[in-house]
Design an enzyme around this catalytic site. Structure first.
Site, mmCIF file in Angstrom:
data_model
loop_
_atom_site.group_PDB
_atom_site.id
_atom_site.type_symbol
_atom_site.label_atom_id
_atom_site.label_comp_id
_atom_site.label_asym_id
_atom_site.label_seq_id
_atom_site.Cartn_x
_atom_site.Cartn_y
_atom_site.Cartn_z
ATOM 1 C CG ASN A 12 -1.729 1.214 1.403
ATOM 2 O OD1 ASN A 12 -1.806 2.032 0.489
ATOM 3 N ND2 ASN A 12 -2.363 1.369 2.557
ATOM 4 C CE LYS A 14 -0.170 3.358 4.691
ATOM 5 N NZ LYS A 14 -0.213 3.533 6.125
ATOM 6 C CG HIS A 98 -5.994 1.696 4.980
ATOM 7 N ND1 HIS A 98 -5.624 2.614 5.929
ATOM 8 C CD2 HIS A 98 -4.943 0.863 4.820
ATOM 9 C CE1 HIS A 98 -4.388 2.339 6.327
ATOM 10 N NE2 HIS A 98 -3.941 1.284 5.665
ATOM 11 C CD GLU A 100 -3.219 5.327 6.802
ATOM 12 O OE1 GLU A 100 -3.110 5.392 5.559
ATOM 13 O OE2 GLU A 100 -2.310 4.891 7.534
ATOM 14 C CD GLU A 168 -3.654 -2.706 7.122
ATOM 15 O OE1 GLU A 168 -2.516 -2.948 6.697
ATOM 16 O OE2 GLU A 168 -4.266 -1.654 6.877
ATOM 17 N N GLY A 174 2.174 1.961 10.815
ATOM 18 C CA GLY A 174 3.170 3.033 10.717
ATOM 19 C C GLY A 174 3.855 3.368 12.025
ATOM 20 C CB SER A 213 4.784 -2.188 12.167
ATOM 21 O OG SER A 213 4.362 -0.862 12.415
#
Ligand code: PEP
Length: 253
Positions: A12, A14, A98, A100, A168, A174, A213
């Protein structure tokens, strides 16, 4: 890993990079393909870099995916991109839900479900993301939150479309932190039960990815866990060498 399921390692990218950088990263992944015998590869560049990345991999065994799609087929929806447009641009997959997007755009399960349904209708394989926040894990709610996200986010036809689920944990994305091996294994076992209850037999062979991660140093351990059928990789997918090392660590399913 799950016996009989070939792992999928998905990158991904991003909102990073330039078209030239995307082409060069995709070319780097393509050039290292012979190191990866045991896994399928998927790269998910930003919308505007899809063509550059697809041309660079030359449609070799690296699939292309987008990071989101509209739930709607077409029309007056400024700024949105339909699933059919993604298929037309060479995508085989699209990430939906996702964390985010759930956080930045307020996308709830019903929206994620509608997007996944639109993806399936356009012939794409949706990669549906689920995962708990740190507060939810601390409160002992991780498994119930993820179970509820799965029930709310997977549309009809998901199993037949070979849809993918990515677990996730939001707090692991991250941050360099990952759940313990036991926690990942427990969550994936719970997800296997849930998708099998929802999808029937297809749930037994639905790929369940772990994301959060993942890096070359922890990939082999995570990918060997039961019911972990691949990884969704953010930061480490921006370096071809790291992405390939993660993929090379996947045990053949
Ligand atoms: C992600 O955002 O999908 C992700 C897994 O990111 P990272 O690998 O950087 O934690």
């Amino acid at each position: 890993m799950t016996p009989g399921i070939r792992p999928l390692i998905a990158g991904n990218w991003k909102m990073n990079g330039t078209a030239r950088g995307a082409a060069s990263l995709a070319e780097g992944v393509r050039a290292g393909l012979d190191r990866v015998a045991g896994a399928d590869l998927l790269i998910c560049p930003p919308f505007v870099h899809l063509h550059a990345a697809a041309a660079a991999v030359a449609w070799k065994p690296v699939a292309i995916g987008a990071q989101d799609c509209s739930a709607l087929p077409d029309g007056a929806h400024t700024g949105d991109v339909s699933a059919a447009m993604l298929a037309d641009a060479g995508c085989g997959y699209v990430i939906v839900g996702h964390s985010e997007r759930r956080a930045d755009h307020g996308e709830a399960d019903a929206v994620v479900r509608a997007k996944a349904a639109a993806a399936i209708a356009a012939g794409l394989i949706p990669v549906v993301c689920v995962g708990e926040t740190e507060a939810q894990r601390d409160a002992g709610e991780a498994e119930s939150v993820v179970g509820s996200q799965l029930r709310g986010s997977l549309p009809e036809g998901f199993g037949a479309a070979r849809g993918v689920v990515a677990y996730e944990p939001v707090w692991a994305i991250g941050t360099g932190r990952t759940p313990t091996e036991a926690d990942i294994a427990a969550m994936h076992a719970r997800m296997r039960e849930e998708v099998t209850a929802l999808l029937g037999e297809a749930g037994r062979t639905t790929r369940l990815l772990y994301g959060g991660s993942v890096k070359p140093s922890n990939a082999a351990t995570i990918l060997a866990l039961p019911n972990v059928d691949g990884a969704l990789v953010g930061g480490a997918s921006l370096k071809a060498e790291d992405f390939l090392s993660i993929a090379a660590a996947a045990p053949a399913g």
